[in-house]
Design an enzyme around this catalytic site. Sequence first.
Site, PDB file in Angstrom:
ATOM      1  N   ARG A 199       0.904  -1.293   0.038  1.00 30.08           N
ATOM      2  CA  ARG A 199       0.029  -0.101   0.151  1.00 30.08           C
ATOM      3  C   ARG A 199       0.867   1.302   0.014  1.00 30.08           C
ATOM      4  O   ARG A 199       0.982   2.002  -0.918  1.00 30.08           O
ATOM      5  CB  ARG A 199      -0.997  -0.124   1.083  1.00 30.08           C
ATOM      6  CG  ARG A 199      -2.079   0.825   1.072  1.00 30.08           C
ATOM      7  CD  ARG A 199      -1.833   2.367   1.355  1.00 30.08           C
ATOM      8  NE  ARG A 199      -1.265   2.553   2.679  1.00 30.08           N
ATOM      9  CZ  ARG A 199      -0.770   3.633   3.192  1.00 30.08           C
ATOM     10  NH1 ARG A 199      -0.860   4.681   2.381  1.00 30.08           N
ATOM     11  NH2 ARG A 199      -0.502   3.865   4.241  1.00 30.08           N
ATOM     12  N   ASP A 200       1.360   1.515   1.062  1.00 30.54           N
ATOM     13  CA  ASP A 200       2.332   2.923   1.157  1.00 30.54           C
ATOM     14  C   ASP A 200       3.292   2.981   0.132  1.00 30.54           C
ATOM     15  O   ASP A 200       3.782   3.648  -0.379  1.00 30.54           O
ATOM     16  CB  ASP A 200       2.776   2.648   2.578  1.00 30.54           C
ATOM     17  CG  ASP A 200       3.240   4.225   3.022  1.00 30.54           C
ATOM     18  OD1 ASP A 200       3.207   5.116   2.259  1.00 30.54           O
ATOM     19  OD2 ASP A 200       3.642   4.594   4.341  1.00 30.54           O
ATOM     20  N   HIS A 237       5.361   3.842  12.709  1.00 31.26           N
ATOM     21  CA  HIS A 237       5.520   3.714  11.194  1.00 31.26           C
ATOM     22  C   HIS A 237       6.613   4.875  10.679  1.00 31.26           C
ATOM     23  O   HIS A 237       6.343   6.261  11.037  1.00 31.26           O
ATOM     24  CB  HIS A 237       4.110   4.132  10.585  1.00 31.26           C
ATOM     25  CG  HIS A 237       3.988   4.140   9.089  1.00 31.26           C
ATOM     26  ND1 HIS A 237       3.529   3.423   8.362  1.00 31.26           N
ATOM     27  CD2 HIS A 237       4.504   5.297   8.208  1.00 31.26           C
ATOM     28  CE1 HIS A 237       3.396   3.557   7.020  1.00 31.26           C
ATOM     29  NE2 HIS A 237       3.921   4.905   7.253  1.00 31.26           N
ATOM     30  N   HIS A 253       9.554   6.449   8.083  1.00 35.34           N
ATOM     31  CA  HIS A 253      10.026   6.609   6.709  1.00 35.34           C
ATOM     32  C   HIS A 253      11.507   7.012   6.985  1.00 35.34           C
ATOM     33  O   HIS A 253      11.954   7.361   7.881  1.00 35.34           O
ATOM     34  CB  HIS A 253       9.346   7.546   6.038  1.00 35.34           C
ATOM     35  CG  HIS A 253       8.107   7.113   5.507  1.00 35.34           C
ATOM     36  ND1 HIS A 253       7.814   6.872   4.264  1.00 35.34           N
ATOM     37  CD2 HIS A 253       6.980   7.100   5.998  1.00 35.34           C
ATOM     38  CE1 HIS A 253       6.615   6.422   4.076  1.00 35.34           C
ATOM     39  NE2 HIS A 253       5.906   6.658   5.106  1.00 35.34           N
ATOM     40  N   CYS A 268       4.520   8.993   0.556  1.00 34.24           N
ATOM     41  CA  CYS A 268       3.257   9.567   0.161  1.00 34.24           C
ATOM     42  C   CYS A 268       3.262  10.402  -0.890  1.00 34.24           C
ATOM     43  O   CYS A 268       3.910  11.555  -0.779  1.00 34.24           O
ATOM     44  CB  CYS A 268       2.689  10.086   1.552  1.00 34.24           C
ATOM     45  SG  CYS A 268       1.018  11.085   1.222  1.00 34.24           S
ATOM     46  N   ASN A 272       9.684   3.867   3.109  1.00 37.33           N
ATOM     47  CA  ASN A 272       9.359   3.313   4.598  1.00 37.33           C
ATOM     48  C   ASN A 272      10.889   2.549   4.915  1.00 37.33           C
ATOM     49  O   ASN A 272      11.457   2.303   3.782  1.00 37.33           O
ATOM     50  CB  ASN A 272       8.249   2.376   4.821  1.00 37.33           C
ATOM     51  CG  ASN A 272       6.970   2.853   4.732  1.00 37.33           C
ATOM     52  OD1 ASN A 272       6.527   3.401   3.522  1.00 37.33           O
ATOM     53  ND2 ASN A 272       6.385   3.094   5.743  1.00 37.33           N
TER      54      ASN A 272
HETATM   55  N1  COA Z   1     -13.082   5.108  -3.161  1.00 35.32           N
HETATM   56  C1  COA Z   1     -13.418   5.231  -4.225  1.00 35.32           C
HETATM   57  N2  COA Z   1     -13.874   6.185  -4.967  1.00 35.32           N
HETATM   58  C2  COA Z   1     -14.215   7.224  -3.896  1.00 35.32           C
HETATM   59  C3  COA Z   1     -13.933   7.133  -2.619  1.00 35.32           C
HETATM   60  C4  COA Z   1     -13.213   6.031  -2.008  1.00 35.32           C
HETATM   61  N3  COA Z   1     -13.087   5.731  -1.065  1.00 35.32           N
HETATM   62  N4  COA Z   1     -14.483   8.272  -2.043  1.00 35.32           N
HETATM   63  C5  COA Z   1     -15.048   9.113  -2.869  1.00 35.32           C
HETATM   64  N5  COA Z   1     -14.922   8.574  -4.059  1.00 35.32           N
HETATM   65  C6  COA Z   1     -15.227   9.053  -5.535  1.00 35.32           C
HETATM   66  C7  COA Z   1     -16.726   9.657  -5.329  1.00 35.32           C
HETATM   67  O1  COA Z   1     -17.630   8.438  -5.654  1.00 35.32           O
HETATM   68  C8  COA Z   1     -16.377  10.554  -6.630  1.00 35.32           C
HETATM   69  O2  COA Z   1     -16.572   9.939  -7.843  1.00 35.32           O
HETATM   70  P1  COA Z   1     -17.426  10.501  -9.032  1.00 35.32           P
HETATM   71  O3  COA Z   1     -16.710  11.786  -9.249  1.00 35.32           O
HETATM   72  O4  COA Z   1     -17.154   9.443 -10.170  1.00 35.32           O
HETATM   73  O5  COA Z   1     -18.713  10.858  -8.464  1.00 35.32           O
HETATM   74  C9  COA Z   1     -15.211  10.990  -6.623  1.00 35.32           C
HETATM   75  O6  COA Z   1     -14.468   9.810  -5.825  1.00 35.32           O
HETATM   76  C10 COA Z   1     -14.887  12.554  -5.764  1.00 35.32           C
HETATM   77  O7  COA Z   1     -15.684  12.292  -4.346  1.00 35.32           O
HETATM   78  P2  COA Z   1     -15.390  13.359  -3.384  1.00 35.32           P
HETATM   79  O8  COA Z   1     -16.048  12.779  -1.952  1.00 35.32           O
HETATM   80  O9  COA Z   1     -15.697  14.724  -3.973  1.00 35.32           O
HETATM   81  O10 COA Z   1     -13.952  13.201  -3.017  1.00 35.32           O
HETATM   82  P3  COA Z   1     -12.703  14.298  -3.338  1.00 35.32           P
HETATM   83  O11 COA Z   1     -12.521  14.558  -4.562  1.00 35.32           O
HETATM   84  O12 COA Z   1     -12.924  15.197  -2.061  1.00 35.32           O
HETATM   85  O13 COA Z   1     -11.567  13.034  -2.469  1.00 35.32           O
HETATM   86  C11 COA Z   1     -10.941  11.491  -1.138  1.00 35.32           C
HETATM   87  C12 COA Z   1     -11.515  12.824  -1.320  1.00 35.32           C
HETATM   88  C13 COA Z   1     -10.613  11.000   0.388  1.00 35.32           C
HETATM   89  C14 COA Z   1     -11.688  10.292  -1.863  1.00 35.32           C
HETATM   90  C15 COA Z   1      -9.575  11.342  -1.858  1.00 35.32           C
HETATM   91  O14 COA Z   1      -8.897  12.482  -1.829  1.00 35.32           O
HETATM   92  C16 COA Z   1      -8.641  10.023  -1.512  1.00 35.32           C
HETATM   93  O15 COA Z   1      -9.141   9.088  -2.082  1.00 35.32           O
HETATM   94  N6  COA Z   1      -7.737  10.300  -0.882  1.00 35.32           N
HETATM   95  C17 COA Z   1      -6.852   9.172  -0.511  1.00 35.32           C
HETATM   96  C18 COA Z   1      -5.566   9.807  -0.335  1.00 35.32           C
HETATM   97  C19 COA Z   1      -4.469   8.718  -0.012  1.00 35.32           C
HETATM   98  O16 COA Z   1      -4.812   7.395  -0.257  1.00 35.32           O
HETATM   99  N7  COA Z   1      -3.490   9.148   0.600  1.00 35.32           N
HETATM  100  C20 COA Z   1      -2.391   8.176   0.899  1.00 35.32           C
HETATM  101  C21 COA Z   1      -2.671   7.510   2.245  1.00 35.32           C
HETATM  102  S1  COA Z   1      -2.084   8.146   3.773  1.00 35.32           S
HETATM  103 ZN    ZN Z   2       3.848   5.967   5.181  1.00 37.24          ZN
END
Ligand code: COA
Ligand code: ZN
Length: 302
Positions: free
Chosen positions: A12-13, A208, A210, A241, A250
Amino acid sequence: MPAVILNDVGPRDGLQNQSKVLEPIDRVRLVHALLDSGVTHVEAGAFVSPRAVPAMAGAADVMAGLYDEARGGVTPVLTFLVPNLRGYELAREAGVRSVCMVLYGSERMAEANVQMSRVDAEHATAEILQRAQRDGVRVTTTVAVAFECPWEGPTDPGRIASLASEFLARGADEFCVADTIGAANPRQVQKLMQRLAGENGAARLSCHFHDTRAMGLVNVYAALETGIRKFDAAISGLGGCPFAPGASGNVATEDVVMMLEQMGLSTGIDLDALMRASSLATQLTGTAPGGRARAWLQRADL
Ligand code: COA
Ligand code: ZN
């Protein structure tokens, strides 16, 4: 029962930050190679927006491809990161039984990562935690940028201490302190983890690190000295990240295993088999092998 538990977050990370996106089937191969070496805890993917993190697309296919039956009497803990309720629901539909949710040491990091305020992310986490308890799902809450944020600088240790007490009291199975950008030094780690362990006991705490500045292992050691017995690490030192500038990989799982085993702290992991997982990680991602264990082991073979 191993003295120290390692949770490999490479799938994942590690993979989320690679320029090469791996198919679910290759991510499954990597997880299986880790399980084959005796790793019992793996962060296997994330139910996040595929637009935000293309490398994590297809998490349900990863989950479907994983074997999770008991091996040698131990059932592996296969964790998926979820950033919001939607992610939690998708994870549940896929049959996930362990999730990781992220809390934030700073406002800017919360916004960069999930487009939420720090407090909104806490509320979302609390809500999912409640659901997970009803569903019998295991939960890790990880606090990102627990020592320093790339934008806001040093994190107030008091903020991390309150989050730990709050989320452990709410029933999180584990509270993981993450040095997302690799900014911590061992004295700082010792001070914070001593405080957290004093306030909550060490059993549900983990760290955790890095290795951005080659302080990964020494920070593991500092935390060990405070009684922490669970650590995240990534095979071959993969990681970083995409939303935190400057973060590199990491601390490498093989390096942590080598250090702990040499110190007489069992991990239950076979280092030779782990090196095969490391070679697979390198082969799949096309990146150079991280960590130092490989060179040492090859030298020892001469
Ligand atoms: N899994 C899949 N799709 C998701 C989702 C999820 N957990 N959460 C939201 N979505 C989809 C929505 O359905 C929407 O889809 P559409 O445009 O086709 O309708 C789209 O993503 C945007 O949704 P919204 O609620 O407006 O999200 P956002 O654009 O504000 O983004 C997150 C927020 C949280 C979804 C996004 O920033 C994200 O996935 N971040 C993860 C970052 C990450 O993993 N970082 C590393 C780990 S620490
Ligand atoms: Zn990390």
